[in-house]
Design an enzyme around this catalytic site. Structure first.
Site: not given
Length: 160
Positions: A41, A90, A17, A128
């Site tokens: 979440k 990514r 990040h 994460s």
């Protein structure tokens, strides 16, 4: 002034990040890192804690601001007079979801463009979720997250 908004849950913020934030700060006059509430979440850190962690690790970037928001990203964009959503990718697997989100955001506000920035290959495996799992099982997270927040993550995982 060209303002980009970098949205995410950042739970916790990773070096991947931070790479996108640093590179975005070179391209745009201002980058607003916005911690969005994800109702699907349950986070390791509360929203305000994530904001503070990101502020701590971006303090050396004068054109980076950090805020939280609960609602549609395009509404936040309008409030800030921002027209660019900055997203880090990514791998190809990220693209499908992010592409759908970009199309939806553009449908909701045709003035909004999404810019995809490929992460540095050094961080292409990093998420994460992976950081939390490594920390949960006692693995070393140095090099995965900024050094300034390692203690915060480990303490939270241990329930301190």
């Amino acid at each position: 002034m060209k303002i980009a908004v970098y949205p995410g849950s950042f739970d916790p913020v990773t070096n991947g990040h931070l790479d996108i934030i640093a590179r975005g700060a070179k391209v745009f006059d201002e980058v607003i890192v916005v911690v969005l509430v994800n109702v699907d979440k349950k986070g390791l850190f509360k929203i305000d804690e994530r904001v503070e962690l990101i502020k701590r690790v971006t303090k050396d970037y004068p054109n980076v601001k950090v805020q939280s928001f609960n609602g549609l990203l395009v509404d936040f964009m309008r409030q800030k007079k921002a027209t660019v959503i900055l997203k880090g990718l990514r791998a190809v697997s990220d693209f499908e979801y992010e592409f759908q989100m970009a199309l939806m955001n553009n449908k909701l506000d045709p003035e909004v463009e999404t810019l995809f920035m490929m992460t540095n290959a050094e961080y292409s495996y990093l998420s994460s979720s992976a950081v939390k799992q490594v920390a949960k099982f006692g693995g070393c997270i140095r090099g995965l997250v900024p050094d300034e927040i390692i203690v915060d993550i480990i303490s939270r995982i241990k329930g301190e």
